[in-house]
Write an enzyme that holds these catalytic residues in place. Structure first.
Site, PDB file in Angstrom:
ATOM      1  N   GLU A 197       0.867  -1.177   0.000  1.00 26.45           N
ATOM      2  CA  GLU A 197       0.000   0.000   0.000  1.00 26.45           C
ATOM      3  C   GLU A 197       0.897   1.217   0.000  1.00 26.45           C
ATOM      4  O   GLU A 197       1.317   1.700   1.041  1.00 26.45           O
ATOM      5  CB  GLU A 197      -0.934  -0.028   1.222  1.00 26.45           C
ATOM      6  CG  GLU A 197      -2.053   0.994   1.141  1.00 26.45           C
ATOM      7  CD  GLU A 197      -1.659   2.329   1.745  1.00 26.45           C
ATOM      8  OE1 GLU A 197      -1.098   3.167   0.992  1.00 26.45           O
ATOM      9  OE2 GLU A 197      -1.911   2.539   2.931  1.00 26.45           O
TER      10      GLU A 197
ATOM     11  N   GLU B  75       3.323   8.773  -3.911  1.00 33.13           N
ATOM     12  CA  GLU B  75       4.314   8.077  -3.089  1.00 33.13           C
ATOM     13  C   GLU B  75       5.224   7.176  -3.913  1.00 33.13           C
ATOM     14  O   GLU B  75       5.926   6.332  -3.374  1.00 33.13           O
ATOM     15  CB  GLU B  75       3.616   7.269  -1.998  1.00 33.13           C
ATOM     16  CG  GLU B  75       2.948   8.175  -0.970  1.00 33.13           C
ATOM     17  CD  GLU B  75       2.356   7.403   0.187  1.00 33.13           C
ATOM     18  OE1 GLU B  75       2.454   6.156   0.180  1.00 33.13           O
ATOM     19  OE2 GLU B  75       1.804   8.037   1.086  1.00 33.13           O
TER      20      GLU B  75
END
Length: 739
Positions: free
Chosen positions: A194, A203
């Site tokens: 994740e 990210e």
């Protein structure tokens, strides 16, 4: 859990290993983390350098902390991890359940599993447990890759607490640093990970997946999640428009100050990017101009492309002005398409919001601003949008909108003079009420006096221009501690359009502690003013803007004996509030999908259900975006800060009656800035003011107040709050009790 959830806040981390040569090795998608060139054995000691920021000076220093990598001593990183999104994410029950269900459906036999950005190891433990219950001849193995050392230490504690330390191999590296033989012995059959932010890609999802498919995973691996889809919707919203279009908003002001003169509209702007926002908070102010539309789809089980572009043809469902594209994403976590998670706003209906959960702060919707005043469209009109993405960001462009030039009048290149400011700062500068208050305060300050020198202590280009316009004979000295030379170049570009001479404005780059009258051109400063606004201070607590008081003290030697200080004082205000969504997102962790996480609470700065005598930290939030909230007391004064005197420790105590029955979850705190000595002009930064964050002190345990009473029959009708300010650290200590 992705390591890059650590925000761009007050701390940065650097790890150095004794006896090893050090080189910079930054995570490409997280510039706040640094690592060393080679690892040490688990029994060795690492030297941890923590860059600590002083909010009252703007200075930072390296603080050395010695820690045992595998020790069980108290974790000293609470100031860092308490400001991250880890706790909020781990309290997201919908997310946790979706990942658990998908992993149970995907990992059906023992295999080699890789978890990238493992955080506390939750997904790794889920995968290990799934293999324990599976039937197979071979032995499975889970490798948890986590580059952020404080999280590695915390993960090992969690694994140990749950008896999983022998089932999950922890590696303190980035995934692109993994080495065969020493770290992994073969490619992984499955990826559980994740590494998603509100925009999905921020990210480093794409480069991480690219490297994983190239180097770490088998062909056609099992993955959780399986794929993600980006959706968008065209909206009209005055609030969103005010966050970026300063030129058209300040045209309605009455002060004749032109922050963005005609023909120079790129000179102050927001960065062209998507901005995370809790859009449910503005649902009643949004007019929907289209149905949701699909933008991009990303398959985790195959290598993604670095860039893509597509043209979308959207039918307008209503007439209006397109001010923004609101976007969100939806995960399909399993291959069969039975488990979903969505970040859609609550106004979205199926099938575009399957798996939407309760309010959480770690994932929001995203907003892309349409430049200027947007684009007018009619009902049933076909709107053509060009959507694109690179490795970390998305962008949208309406084809009906002619791209504006980036060349200013007089042939000057905009990039040399452009100021990139946060959306909330753009909105403040365009707010007529705020500008009028500042105009009135400065006009009153100048009445009956002709200052020889006025100093702007903060990063306010607005105050600089206003003083220069109102008092032509005054030398205006701007310090611009954050925007620095950008501020000087900006003023040079707009001075002519504002009818002022740059001879009357000087930007001083010298440290405030070193200033003498020689630096102020042999003039004593008669007027010292500030908003206060410090560039880059967007996520700071309200009292960190007391930096103005600190700097006013440092500048004492260049101030005249009767110098006028503006603002004249700050008032710390507070209100007891019901904040059920925010409190639930920060509450102490217990068992998450069968795994005990209680050992993480102190390190992550849990604010709820703490042991007696222990309190959580104060954190900065836009309260109006924190889901459900309600004021339970009158707004009251805790203490005042007198800027006419040098900075000093101060404290205050106040008792307030509960004005409404409910469950109290915390205390909201903010500073109202009194601009004049007559207390007639006050700039409030409270919860009803959308452009400023408040400080929130969440209670260790919620308290029933008013007529409802608490579970034990005790009725709390009033409360006492005490606070003390320490100028040596810039921190505020807040204590409370209910009566």
């Amino acid at each position: 859990m992705a390591t890059s959830l650590v925000p761009r806040s007050l701390f940065r981390i650097l790890y150095l290993f004794p006896t090893s040569p050090f080189t910079f090795n930054a995570q490409s998608f997280n510039p706040l983390k640094f690592s060393a060139t080679r690892a040490m054995s688990s029994a060795s000691t690492q030297r941890l350098f923590q860059l600590k920021f002083d909010p009252l000076t703007g200075n930072s220093e390296w603080v050395v902390i010695e820690e045992e990598v595998d020790g069980v001593s108290e974790n000293t990183q609470k100031p860092i991890l308490a400001t991250t999104s880890y706790l909020d994410m781990l309290n997201d029950a919908t997310r946790n359940r979706a990942f658990r269900e998908a992993i149970d459906k995907t990992i059906l036999k023992p295999c080699r599993v890789l978890d990238i950005g493992a955080g506390t190891g939750l997904l790794s433990m889920m995968a290990a447990r799934a293999m324990d219950s599976a039937v197979g001849d071979s032995k499975g193995m889970v490798t948890a890759c986590e580059s952020y050392l404080p999280m590695v230490k915390l993960m090992k504690k969690v694994l140990r607490l749950n008896g999983m330390e022998r089932k999950v191999k922890v590696i303190n590296k980035r995934s692109d640093e993994l080495q065969f033989d020493s770290d992994i012995i073969s490619r992984a059959d499955a990826l559980v990970s994740e590494i998603l932010d509100s925009e999905l890609l921020g990210e480093g999802l794409i480069p991480t997946l690219q490297h994983a498919h190239d180097k770490l995973l088998v062909e056609n691996p099992l993955t959780v999640p399986y794929k993600a889809t980006i959706y968008g919707q065209l909206v009209e919203s005055t609030y969103l428009w005010k966050l970026h279009d300063l030129y058209n908003n300040e045209a309605k002001a009455c002060d004749a100050i032109h922050l963005v003169p005609e023909g120079m509209d790129p000179i102050i702007c927001v960065k062209p990017q998507q901005y995370p926002l809790h859009c449910d908070a503005i649902a009643k102010e949004v007019k929907l101009l289209s149905e949701p539309f699909r933008v991009f789809e990303f398959d985790f089980w195959k290598r993604p492309e670095s860039r893509a572009e597509k043209e979308l043809h959207i039918k307008a469902t209503d007439g209006g002005r397109v001010h923004a594209v609101v976007s969100w994403w939806m995960l399909q976590l399993d291959r069969e398409g039975t488990v979903f998670y969505s970040t859609a706003p609550k106004w979205i209906s199926p099938p575009f919001n399957i798996g939407a959960g309760d309010w959480c702060d770690h994932w929001k919707q995203c907003v892309w601003f349409i430049p200027d005043n947007g684009v007018s469209i009619s009902k049933d009109e076909q709107v053509h949008i060009c959507a694109s993405h690179d490795e970390t960001t998305f962008s949208y462009h309406l084809k009906a909108q002619i791209p504006r030039g980036e060349v200013l009048q007089h042939g000057d290149n905009a990039e040399n003079f452009k100021l990139i400011l946060p959306p909330e700062r753009i909105a403040v500068y365009g707010d007529r009420e705020w500008r009028l208050a500042m105009l009135t305060a400065i006009t009153n300050a100048l009445q009956g006096r002709s200052p020889s020198a006025c100093m702007i202590a903060d990063d306010s280009v607005f105050l600089t221009l206003m003083v220069a316009c109102l008092s032509k004979q005054t030398l205006v000295l701007s310090l611009f501690p954050g925007i620095r030379d950008k501020g000087a170049k900006y003023l040079q570009a707009v001075s002519y359009a504002n009818g002022i001479s740059m001879d009357s404005i000087k930007v001083i780059e010298k440290r405030k502690s070193c200033l003498t009258v020689h630096d102020t051109f042999e003039k004593k400063v008669d007027l010292l003013i500030s908003e206060p606004f410090y560039y880059g201070n967007d996520n700071a607590l309200p009292w960190h803007n007391l930096r103005f008081w600190k700097e006013r003290t440092m500048l004492d030697s260049v101030l005249s004996d009767d110098a006028l200080i503006m603002p004249s004082k700050g008032i710390l205000r507070a209100c007891f509030m019901s904040l059920p969504d925010l409190w639930s997102s920060r509450r102490g962790l217990g068992t998450i999908e069968g795994f005990d996480h209680s050992v993480t609470n102190d390190t992550l700065g849990a604010c709820g259900e703490l042991p007696e005598g222990q309190e959580g930290p104060c954190l900065a939030f836009y309260i109006w975006q924190c889901g459900e909230y309600e004021e339970l007391s009158e707004i009251f004064t805790v203490m005042e800060f007198d800027f006419s005197k040098p900075i000093s420790p101060c404290s205050g105590k106040s008792q307030v009656k509960v004005s409404k029955a409910g469950i109290c979850h915390g205390i909201a705190l903010w500073i109202d800035w009194v601009m004049d000595s007559k207390n007639s002009i006050v700039i409030s930064t409270g919860p009803d003011k959308r452009y400023w964050k408040q400080g929130v002190k969440l209670l260790a345990n919620p308290v029933a107040v008013g007529a409802r009473g608490s579970a034990d029959g005790v009725e709390c009708c009033s409360a006492v709050i005490e606070a003390s300010f320490d100028p040596s650290t810039g921190e505020l200590d807040v204590q409370h009790s209910f009566l």
